[in-house]
Design an enzyme around this catalytic site. Structure first.
Site, PDB file in Angstrom:
ATOM      1  N   HIS A  74      52.594  62.234 113.500  1.00 41.13           N
ATOM      2  CA  HIS A  74      52.034  61.577 114.235  1.00 41.13           C
ATOM      3  C   HIS A  74      51.975  62.103 115.787  1.00 41.13           C
ATOM      4  O   HIS A  74      52.167  61.151 116.676  1.00 41.13           O
ATOM      5  CB  HIS A  74      52.723  59.982 114.240  1.00 41.13           C
ATOM      6  CG  HIS A  74      51.372  59.105 114.496  1.00 41.13           C
ATOM      7  ND1 HIS A  74      51.195  58.049 113.568  1.00 41.13           N
ATOM      8  CD2 HIS A  74      50.375  58.782 115.217  1.00 41.13           C
ATOM      9  CE1 HIS A  74      50.222  57.187 113.993  1.00 41.13           C
ATOM     10  NE2 HIS A  74      49.768  58.018 115.128  1.00 41.13           N
ATOM     11  N   GLN A  75      51.772  63.149 116.044  1.00 43.15           N
ATOM     12  CA  GLN A  75      51.769  63.715 117.121  1.00 43.15           C
ATOM     13  C   GLN A  75      50.306  64.157 117.958  1.00 43.15           C
ATOM     14  O   GLN A  75      50.220  64.856 118.830  1.00 43.15           O
ATOM     15  CB  GLN A  75      52.639  64.909 117.364  1.00 43.15           C
ATOM     16  CG  GLN A  75      52.149  66.142 116.599  1.00 43.15           C
ATOM     17  CD  GLN A  75      53.152  67.674 116.876  1.00 43.15           C
ATOM     18  OE1 GLN A  75      54.376  67.432 116.423  1.00 43.15           O
ATOM     19  NE2 GLN A  75      52.645  68.551 117.601  1.00 43.15           N
ATOM     20  N   ALA A  76      49.114  63.834 116.990  1.00 37.81           N
ATOM     21  CA  ALA A  76      47.893  64.291 117.610  1.00 37.81           C
ATOM     22  C   ALA A  76      47.759  63.900 119.021  1.00 37.81           C
ATOM     23  O   ALA A  76      47.054  64.529 119.590  1.00 37.81           O
ATOM     24  CB  ALA A  76      47.101  63.758 116.564  1.00 37.81           C
ATOM     25  N   ASP A 114      48.777  64.310 109.822  1.00 40.90           N
ATOM     26  CA  ASP A 114      49.466  64.003 110.901  1.00 40.90           C
ATOM     27  C   ASP A 114      49.924  62.573 110.912  1.00 40.90           C
ATOM     28  O   ASP A 114      50.782  62.122 111.518  1.00 40.90           O
ATOM     29  CB  ASP A 114      48.629  64.156 112.429  1.00 40.90           C
ATOM     30  CG  ASP A 114      49.529  63.804 113.657  1.00 40.90           C
ATOM     31  OD1 ASP A 114      50.551  64.412 113.797  1.00 40.90           O
ATOM     32  OD2 ASP A 114      49.255  62.662 114.414  1.00 40.90           O
ATOM     33  N   GLU A 117      54.687  56.030 106.769  1.00 42.03           N
ATOM     34  CA  GLU A 117      55.281  56.735 107.942  1.00 42.03           C
ATOM     35  C   GLU A 117      56.413  55.725 108.654  1.00 42.03           C
ATOM     36  O   GLU A 117      57.249  56.456 109.293  1.00 42.03           O
ATOM     37  CB  GLU A 117      54.463  57.379 108.800  1.00 42.03           C
ATOM     38  CG  GLU A 117      53.555  56.310 109.626  1.00 42.03           C
ATOM     39  CD  GLU A 117      52.679  56.986 110.564  1.00 42.03           C
ATOM     40  OE1 GLU A 117      52.901  56.781 111.724  1.00 42.03           O
ATOM     41  OE2 GLU A 117      52.003  57.932 110.206  1.00 42.03           O
ATOM     42  N   THR A 140      44.289  62.740 110.793  1.00 42.46           N
ATOM     43  CA  THR A 140      44.850  62.618 111.803  1.00 42.46           C
ATOM     44  C   THR A 140      44.868  61.093 112.348  1.00 42.46           C
ATOM     45  O   THR A 140      44.854  60.841 113.563  1.00 42.46           O
ATOM     46  CB  THR A 140      44.387  63.592 113.126  1.00 42.46           C
ATOM     47  OG1 THR A 140      43.033  63.353 113.313  1.00 42.46           O
ATOM     48  CG2 THR A 140      44.630  64.815 112.789  1.00 42.46           C
ATOM     49  N   ARG A 148      44.630  57.437 110.249  1.00 41.52           N
ATOM     50  CA  ARG A 148      45.685  56.366 109.766  1.00 41.52           C
ATOM     51  C   ARG A 148      46.220  56.888 108.291  1.00 41.52           C
ATOM     52  O   ARG A 148      45.486  57.260 107.579  1.00 41.52           O
ATOM     53  CB  ARG A 148      45.353  55.060 109.815  1.00 41.52           C
ATOM     54  CG  ARG A 148      45.186  54.579 111.209  1.00 41.52           C
ATOM     55  CD  ARG A 148      46.373  53.998 111.821  1.00 41.52           C
ATOM     56  NE  ARG A 148      46.151  53.466 113.200  1.00 41.52           N
ATOM     57  CZ  ARG A 148      46.311  54.104 114.322  1.00 41.52           C
ATOM     58  NH1 ARG A 148      46.369  55.400 114.198  1.00 41.52           N
ATOM     59  NH2 ARG A 148      46.136  53.503 115.561  1.00 41.52           N
TER      60      ARG A 148
END
Length: 510
Positions: free
Chosen positions: A473-475, A436, A441, A410, A412
Site C-alpha cells: 500500500h505504497q502507491a 499494492d 491487508e 492499486t 482497494r
C-alpha cells in the site's frame, strides 16, 4: 420486595440500610412489554429506573435525512441490577436535564422500578444524612475516573512551553496508527501552523495503536482523531469515541470504507478526508507494477545480483505497444493512467458508470465490463470499493478473461476475491498480477512481520508466486503526496475549529 431489589444490585451496595429503606418506599413497580418507551430522546428527565429483570435498550435516532431519520440506533443495554437516569436526577435541578437517548424495554419486556425525581429530592432534603451519602458515593466515583477528568480538563487548560496559559483556542488531536513517516511529516507542519499567527493551536499526540473498539478509549479528552486506511471505526468504536468526547474524525487518506458513517451521524461526529493528494503518484505506481510484472524485473534483478546473467523464457515479457489495455474506473487517477497508457501506443478500453470526455478525447473507448474481460491483455482496477464494486474480479469472471491477462490493482484490495485470483494464477488464466493492496491487508500492512509467521494462506500463496509483484500500500507514498495529505488534514482540522460541522465542512464525508 423493593428493598430486596436494592440489596441484589451492586449499584446501591455503598448506601446504608436506612437509605435503602427510604428509597424502597419511593419505588413504583412497572411490568413493561417489549418496545415500551419509558422516555424519549430529548425529553426532560425527572425520574430514574432500576431494572429488576429483563433489559432496557438505550437508543438514539439516526441523524440522516429521509426515511432513515426515524430508525433508532442501539447504544447499549441496561441489564438486571443496573440503573439509568440516577445521575440526571441526583445531580441536576428539577426539569433541568434532557434525555441523551431513548429508553425502551428490550426483547421479552422488562420489570423495572421507577423513582420520581421530585420524591427522591424530598427524601434527601428531609434527611441530611441521605444527602451526604449521595455526595460521598458520587465523589468516590468521580475520583475513580480522575484520569479521565484530568484529561478533559487539560483540554481547556494546556500550557505552552513557557508554562503560561495560551490565549489561542486549542484543539487536541490523537493520531492513530502512527508509523515513522506520519510523525516525521506531521510534527513540523503542525509546528509551522501553530507559529503562523492563527488563533488556533493544534496539539497533536501520536499512538502506534490502530483504532478499534478497545483503543478508542485512548481518545478521552481529545476533540478529534486522525485515522489511516486500516483503522477501524465501526459502530461500537464510534460509540466509545462519542462517550470520550470526540467530535471529528480526520482521515489522512481518501478512502473511508472502514468508517461507519451512519453511526457517526447519529452521534454528531463529523468526518473529513483528503479526497486527492497526488493522483500522479498512484497512477505512476500502477505503471511501475505493470512493467515489473511484465518484464519480470524482481526475478531479473535477483539473478543479476547473484551474478547470473543468463536469459531464458521465464524472463520473457511482451510489448505494451499495440496491446489492448482496460482501465476500470476513470476518476482523476484513472484518467491520468489512461493518458500514460496512450503514450505506450496501446489500444485503450475503459469502463465506468460515469464516462469521461477527457478519456474519450485521448482515444479511449468506453465498453462493458464483459468486453474489458474478453479483449484486454492488461486490466487496471482503479475503482473505489463500494458494495457494487466489491469482488469485481471473482470466480465467475475467470472464464471471461483473456488468457494470460495481467491484472493490476492499486485501488482497494476488496475489488478482488483473493481466492479467485489464486485460482486464476494457478490455472494460467491470469498471467501475472501487480498488487499494492490486498483484501485482508489490515492485519499485516504497515507492520513488520519478518520475524513472525503469516497465517493467512491466500497471502502466503501470493507472496510465494513468482508471477505476482506486491507492494504494501505504497502507491500514494511520494513526497508530493505526503505533503498534500498533511496540509489538507491540518486544513480540515482548522475548518472544524471555526464551527463548521457535517456537510458544511470542505472535504466532508458526513
Amino acid at each position: 420486595m423493593a428493598k430486596a431489589v436494592l440489596e441484589k444490585s451492586q449499584y446501591w451496595a455503598n448506601y446504608s440500610g436506612a437509605f435503602q429503606d427510604d428509597l424502597a418506599k419511593l419505588m413504583v413497580p412497572c411490568d413493561s412489554p417489549e418496545g415500551h418507551i419509558f422516555i424519549n430522546e430529548g425529553d426532560r428527565i425527572n425520574s430514574f429506573l432500576i431494572v429488576e429483570s429483563g433489559t432496557l435498550y438505550r437508543t438514539k435516532r439516526q441523524s440522516e435525512e429521509g426515511t432513515e431519520a426515524d430508525v433508532p440506533f442501539q447504544i447499549d443495554v441496561v441489564g438486571p441490577g443496573s440503573v439509568t437516569g440516577f445521575l440526571h436526577v441526583a445531580g441536576a435541578s428539577p426539569h433541568e436535564e434532557v434525555a441523551f437517548a431513548t429508553i425502551v424495554a428490550g426483547t421479552g419486556g422488562a420489570r423495572v422500578w421507577e423513582v420520581s425525581g421530585d420524591d427522591f429530592r424530598k427524601m434527601c432534603e428531609s434527611n441530611s444524612m441521605h444527602s451526604l451519602e449521595v455526595v460521598k458515593v458520587l465523589s468516590n466515583r468521580l475520583r475513580s475516573t480522575t484520569k479521565i477528568v484530568r484529561s478533559i480538563v487539560d483540554k481547556y487548560h494546556d500550557e505552552d512551553e513557557n508554562g503560561s496559559s495560551t490565549k489561542k483556542s486549542l484543539i487536541k488531536v490523537l493520531c492513530y496508527d502512527t508509523t515513522s513517516w506520519v510523525k516525521e511529516t506531521f510534527e513540523p507542519q503542525v509546528k509551522a501552523f501553530n507559529e503562523s499567527g492563527k488563533d488556533l493551536m493544534v496539539k497533536m499526540d501520536f499512538t502506534n495503536d490502530r483504532l478499534n473498539a478497545h483503543t478508542a478509549r485512548f481518545a478521552v479528552g481529545y476533540d478529534a482523531i486522525c485515522l489511516f486506511v486500516n483503522d477501524t471505526a465501526d459502530a461500537g468504536t464510534i460509540t466509545v469515541l462519542s462517550m470520550c468526547g470526540v467530535k471529528l474524525i480526520a482521515m489522512r487518506c481518501a478512502g473511508f470504507d472502514r468508517v461507519d458513517i451512519k453511526t457517526a451521524k447519529t452521534f454528531g461526529i463529523s468526518i473529513v478526508r483528503v479526497p486527492a493528494y497526488s493522483p500522479y503518484a498512484v497512477a505512476e505506481h500502477a505503471i511501475a507494477l505493470l512493467m515489473s510484472v511484465n518484464r519480470r524485473i524482481p526475478a531479473a534483478s535477483t539473478r543479476v545480483k547473484m551474478a547470473d546473467f543468463t536469459l531464458d523464457s521465464s524472463l520473457l515479457g511482451m510489448d505494451i505497444h499495440g496491446k489492448t489495455v482496460g482501465v476500470m474506473g476513470t476518476g482523476q487517477i484513472g484518467q491520468i493512467l489512461c493518458r500514460i497508457i496512450t503514450g505506450f501506443g496501446a489500444n485503450l478500453l475503459a469502463y465506468d458508470v460515469f464516462e469521461s470526455d477527457a478519456v474519450k478525447n485521448m482515444g479511449g473507448k468506453y465498453v462493458t465490463q464483459e468486453e474489458i474481460y474478453k479483449n484486454c491483455d492488461v486490466i487496471f482496477l482503479m475503482m473505489p470499493l463500494l458494495p457494487a464494486t466489491k469482488h469485481t474480479i471473482n470466480t465467475s469472471v475467470l472464464p471471461l478473461l483473456k488468457k494470460g491477462v495481467i491484472l493490476i490493482n492499486t485501488s482497494r484490495g476488496g475489488l478482488i476475491d483473493t481466492s479467485a485470483l489464486v485460482t486464476g494464477l494457478q490455472s494460467d488464466i491470469i498471467g501475472g498480477c501487480g498488487l499494492d493492496v490486498y483484501e485482508n491487508e489490515g492485519d499485516y500492512f504497515f507492520q513488520d512481520w519478518s520475524g513472525k509467521a503469516i497465517i493467512d494462506s491466500t497471502l502466503t500463496a501470493l507472496l510465494g508466486n513468482n508471477r505476482v509483484v506486491m507492494t504494501a500500500h505504497q502507491a500514494f507514498f511520494t513526497r508530493e503526496a505526503i505533503d498534500k495529505i498533511v496540509s489538507t488534514t491540518i486544513e480540515n482540522i482548522d475548518n472544524f475549529s471555526t464551527g463548521l460541522r457535517g456537510k458544511d465542512l470542505p472535504n466532508s464525508i458526513c
